[in-house]
Design a protein around this motif. Sequence first.
Motif, PDB file in Angstrom:
ATOM      1  N   HIS A   1      51.818  45.795 -13.274  1.00  0.00           N
ATOM      2  CA  HIS A   1      52.673  45.569 -12.102  1.00  0.00           C
ATOM      3  C   HIS A   1      53.109  46.905 -11.487  1.00  0.00           C
ATOM      4  N   GLU A   2      53.492  47.862 -12.332  1.00  0.00           N
ATOM      5  CA  GLU A   2      53.897  49.175 -11.804  1.00  0.00           C
ATOM      6  C   GLU A   2      52.717  49.865 -11.119  1.00  0.00           C
ATOM      7  N   LEU A   3      51.530  49.708 -11.715  1.00  0.00           N
ATOM      8  CA  LEU A   3      50.336  50.259 -11.059  1.00  0.00           C
ATOM      9  C   LEU A   3      50.106  49.599  -9.709  1.00  0.00           C
ATOM     10  N   GLY A   4      50.469  48.322  -9.626  1.00  0.00           N
ATOM     11  CA  GLY A   4      50.371  47.624  -8.343  1.00  0.00           C
ATOM     12  C   GLY A   4      51.229  48.304  -7.290  1.00  0.00           C
ATOM     13  N   HIS A   5      52.421  48.759  -7.698  1.00  0.00           N
ATOM     14  CA  HIS A   5      53.281  49.500  -6.762  1.00  0.00           C
ATOM     15  C   HIS A   5      52.628  50.827  -6.374  1.00  0.00           C
ATOM     16  N   ILE A   6      52.024  51.498  -7.349  1.00  0.00           N
ATOM     17  CA  ILE A   6      51.405  52.799  -7.054  1.00  0.00           C
ATOM     18  C   ILE A   6      50.199  52.614  -6.139  1.00  0.00           C
ATOM     19  N   ALA A   7      49.305  51.693  -6.540  1.00  0.00           N
ATOM     20  CA  ALA A   7      48.086  51.480  -5.757  1.00  0.00           C
ATOM     21  C   ALA A   7      48.412  50.939  -4.369  1.00  0.00           C
ATOM     22  N   GLY A   8      49.503  50.180  -4.269  1.00  0.00           N
ATOM     23  CA  GLY A   8      49.884  49.597  -2.984  1.00  0.00           C
ATOM     24  C   GLY A   8      50.588  50.580  -2.068  1.00  0.00           C
ATOM     25  N   GLY A   9      50.789  51.801  -2.560  1.00  0.00           N
ATOM     26  CA  GLY A   9      51.437  52.814  -1.729  1.00  0.00           C
ATOM     27  C   GLY A   9      52.888  52.472  -1.429  1.00  0.00           C
ATOM     28  N   HIS A  10      53.562  51.786  -2.372  1.00  0.00           N
ATOM     29  CA  HIS A  10      54.957  51.409  -2.146  1.00  0.00           C
ATOM     30  C   HIS A  10      55.909  52.589  -2.296  1.00  0.00           C
ATOM     31  N   LEU A  11      55.391  53.725  -2.728  1.00  0.00           N
ATOM     32  CA  LEU A  11      56.248  54.897  -2.857  1.00  0.00           C
ATOM     33  C   LEU A  11      55.996  55.769  -1.652  1.00  0.00           C
ATOM     34  N   ILE A  12      57.067  56.155  -1.013  1.00  0.00           N
ATOM     35  CA  ILE A  12      56.929  56.952   0.201  1.00  0.00           C
ATOM     36  C   ILE A  12      56.985  58.432  -0.156  1.00  0.00           C
TER      37      ILE A  12
END
Length: 458
Positions: free
Chosen positions: A107-118
């Motif tokens: 799930h955390e990788l999903g945030h990384i791959a999804g570019g959820h970090l600005i």
Amino acid sequence: MTHIKISLKHFLFAAFAALSLMVGTIAWAQSGARPVIIRDTEIEDTFRGWITPLLKVAGLNVESVNLVLVQSDQVNAFVAGGANIFIYTGLIDKTTGPEEIIGVLAHELGHIAGGHLIDTRDAMRKASYESILGMVLGVGTAIATGQGAAASAIMSGSSSIAQRNFMAHSRVNESSADQAALRFMEAAHINPSGLGSFLEKLESEELLPLDQQSAYMRTHPLTRERIADVETKAAASTYKDTDLRAEWKEQHARMKAKLSGYINPGRVPWVYDDRDQSVAARYARAVAAYRQNETGAAIKGIDALIATEPDNPYFHELRGQMLKDFGRVAEALPSYRKAVTLKPGAGLIRADLGHVLLESAGDNKQTLQEAIDQLHRALQEEPRTSRIHRLLATAYGRLGQETQAKLHLAEEALLQGRFPYAKSQASAVQKTSSQGSREWIQAQDILSQAETLENLQN
Ligand SMILES: [Zn+2]
């Protein structure tokens, strides 16, 4: 295993990145919570082994993602400061098998791959994990209060309009991170049921008032709809009945055992039955004995484990750590040498070898030089570990090499966010070295980085 406490300085340093380091997920510090980073090669290697298949199918560079263990009773995990996944011991404690941690990591990788970090600023490359963690907690404050370094507000845990808006916004990200997680696990041929079962465990908290819910609930908003969606898709997986590798289950058992012995040594006899002779149970007992200063039982326990698995680098490392902390530095040396031979790429273990060499060196120049060599090699693997610079400064100081000592004190301070001190040491180096020399250039580099970070802070 090493503890890194987060000083108030880190919390203040923290505040600087309010908007520069926005992340898809955010932790709100709870009152009294003092997060502590635990560095442990074995646990980090275990995480890495589990996450590598997921990184590959996600098309992410295996080296680019860091896994950082945080000692806290809170149940939490999030991504911050670039591709760093922070995972709390409280979360690990709540899991019953590797599949649940793998689900969370996916799930955390999903945030990384999804570019959820600005925007992961370049400056973050030089920040230590404890600084980043402090920043994240600072970011929480900034969002909750609409202003920068109001340290007192960290304690409030309030749900302001700004915070609610942020969470409402991130619900979209939650669902897309779940979908990505399920895709990654499917592509890596991993049974995805752990994510759903972990979310189920948390769901009962949804009825609790906000301040009693786990931090994970606040960083990753949970809805029944979300859980249902994850479970429906997991049930349709080709691998829904596939067992995880036995090795992973054993690693999970040892991880929990080690953390249990380390964090709650007094509880170990209740967690592990006396008749339980598994490696995990014996591991928990040995670590607990060490933490409770029961020298004899600790050494006996670890020696028995080494007899069972003579080539396990982490057992030799633990033996070295025990002896070092019991004040038997000379005896610790062969254990660390063995551990380093078995695991040459482990920077943290090599740093400990350097530390023990330094402590046993006295004025012996040859041993001091060996310590320096080992510490430099450790630094290549562990460039963000400020402790290594402190050890190098000490070693160079003992050899009378003051310029080198000052440079490493400056590097240490830079990593810890103590910019004025970093600058004063670097300036002192420039005064005594010729312009353009290696030392002078390194000092210049430190000065400009300190300047950049300081400007971000203001
Ligand atoms: Zn999330």
